[in-house]
Design an enzyme around this catalytic site. Structure first.
Site, short mmCIF file in Angstrom:
data_model
loop_
_atom_site.label_atom_id
_atom_site.label_comp_id
_atom_site.label_asym_id
_atom_site.label_seq_id
_atom_site.Cartn_x
_atom_site.Cartn_y
_atom_site.Cartn_z
N PRO A 21 0.85 -1.20 0.00
CA PRO A 21 0.00 0.00 0.00
C PRO A 21 0.88 1.24 0.00
CG PRO A 21 0.02 -1.04 2.18
CD PRO A 21 0.77 -1.96 1.26
N LYS B 129 -1.02 -4.69 9.12
CA LYS B 129 0.32 -4.21 8.82
C LYS B 129 0.85 -3.55 10.09
CE LYS B 129 3.37 -2.12 5.73
NZ LYS B 129 3.03 -1.04 4.83
N ALA C 94 0.23 5.39 -0.05
CA ALA C 94 -0.66 6.55 -0.11
C ALA C 94 -0.16 7.52 -1.18
CB ALA C 94 -0.69 7.25 1.25
N CYS D 116 1.34 3.31 10.07
CA CYS D 116 1.59 4.63 9.48
C CYS D 116 2.28 5.56 10.49
CB CYS D 116 0.26 5.25 9.02
SG CYS D 116 0.50 6.88 8.31
N ARG E 120 8.60 1.60 -2.21
CA ARG E 120 9.30 2.67 -2.94
C ARG E 120 9.99 2.14 -4.19
NH1 ARG E 120 12.55 4.94 2.09
NH2 ARG E 120 12.57 2.70 2.47
N GLY F 57 10.05 -3.59 3.75
CA GLY F 57 11.16 -2.74 4.17
C GLY F 57 12.41 -2.99 3.35
#
Ligand SMILES: Cc1cc2nc3c(=O)[nH]c(=O)nc-3n(C[C@H](O)[C@H](O)[C@H](O)COP(=O)(O)O)c2cc1C
Length: 332
Positions: free
Chosen positions: A22, A145, A24, A106, A237, A213
């Protein structure tokens, strides 16, 4: 060659263990379509606030937008109160999502101030109560998560209380981000910890452990799978600007050299991405959304700095086309 197994989340079988995390502002319908096309077999929406989950207009409708054949797809919910989270989950399960993922990771200040996301790593009993309420409210799998700990100097006690409690409460699996909440995205993720989590639950078939990660490349995806033994890993990312990561991971797993897209293929992908974004957001909003993707796509170009600057200046879909014509060769 690294033999990779399919994995399951509850009854759902997923053919390849490298998933899209996920994200955002990024993992919208447009980007997920592209990642899926490149081999991401499992994707998650960006987080949706529990009390907004039933809203079907404006930005919220866009956030929850998905393709008719987009399966399996998890929707991620963030919130604080068990009853509200359960209500949101029930509604979204009815909308046809395949998995409910709960965000207790988050690290953004706004979420922490409002006792959401990573804040709840400090309240393990509340996390377990939320998981239980959600698992009882829906008949699709529920995952959560979680980060390794809240503060850098906290023990891992809260994590283990959450993981064991959530399993008992009916969750189908856990996604472990090997950083503290305080750490946000800095430093490196603790893969050793992720491996310990998998080992702790290794005797159980009905509990999926996924790692997150520093899965920044296809090689890193395979390395995490091998080093930690998790059932699946999530690319975050690393997939932004490189949706080929999923195909490259499949290549490496099959013993093939990883696919390297040439400029023509990059051009096609970047154009298609803008087209999908225009369908989703309209021509006025899409360029703003796409600029941040452009910055990442530019990394693969031989003159990344010039291309990055050009994408940043884009205001319209026609500007986007002009950047591609200039730097990626005219269309034929
Ligand atoms: C821009 C951005 C947005 C993110 N949004 C979410 C989100 O909505 N929900 C979530 O659980 N994690 C979110 N994450 C965390 C990622 O899913 C992932 O766990 C984290 O980036 C670590 O993976 P990486 O080091 O491979 O990037 C986000 C991360 C970034 C960088």
């Amino acid at each position: 060659m690294t033999e990779l197994k399919p994995f399951r989340i509850g009854p759902i079988e997923i053919d390849f263990p490298v998933a899209l995390a996920p994200l955002a502002g990024y993992s919208d319908h447009a980007f997920r379509s592209i990642c899926r096309q490149q081999g991401a077999a499992y994707c998650t929406t960006e987080m949706v606030l529990d009390r907004c989950a039933t809203v079907r207009r404006g930005q919220q409708a866009i956030l929850l937008s998905r393709g008719p054949d987009e399966h399996p797809l998890a929707v991620q919910i963030i919130g604080t109160e068990a009853a509200t989270m359960a209500g949101a989950a029930r509604f979204l399960a009815g909308e046809g999502f395949d998995v409910i993922d709960l965000n207790f990771a988050c690290p953004v200040n706004k979420a922490l101030r409002r006792r959401r996301g990573g804040y709840l790593m400090q309240e393990p009993a509340q996390v377990v109560a939320i998981v239980e309420a959600v698992a009882n409210a829906v008949d699709i799998p529920v995952t959560l998560k979680v980060r390794q700990r809240f503060a850098d100097d906290d023990s891992e006690d809260a994590f283990w209380r959450i993981a064991r409690g959530a399993k008992k409460a009916g969750a189908a699996g856990i996604i472990v981000h090997g950083r503290s909440v305080e750490q946000k995205y800095r430093g490196s993720a603790d893969w050793n910890f992720i491996g310990r989590v998998k080992a702790e639950f290794s005797g159980t078939n009905d509990w999926t452990v996924m790692g997150s990660g520093d899965v920044l490349t296809a090689r890193a995806a395979l390395a995490m799978l091998v080093e930690t033994g998790v059932d699946a890993v999530c690319a975050a990312r690393g997939a932004i600007g490189n949706p080929w990561l999923f195909r490259q991971a499949r290549d490496l797993a099959a013993g093939r050299p990883p696919h390297v897209p040439d400029l023509t293929e990059q051009r096609r992908m970047i154009l298609q991405h803008m087209d999908l974004a225009v369908d989703l957001y309209g021509p006025d909003k899409a360029p703003r959304i796409m600029r941040k993707f452009g910055i990442k796509y530019a990394r693969m170009h031989p003159t990344p700095k010039a291309v990055r600057m050009a994408f940043v200046a884009v205001r319209t879909p026609a500007d986007w086309q002009a950047v591609l014509d200039r730097y990626y060769g005219e269309s034929v």
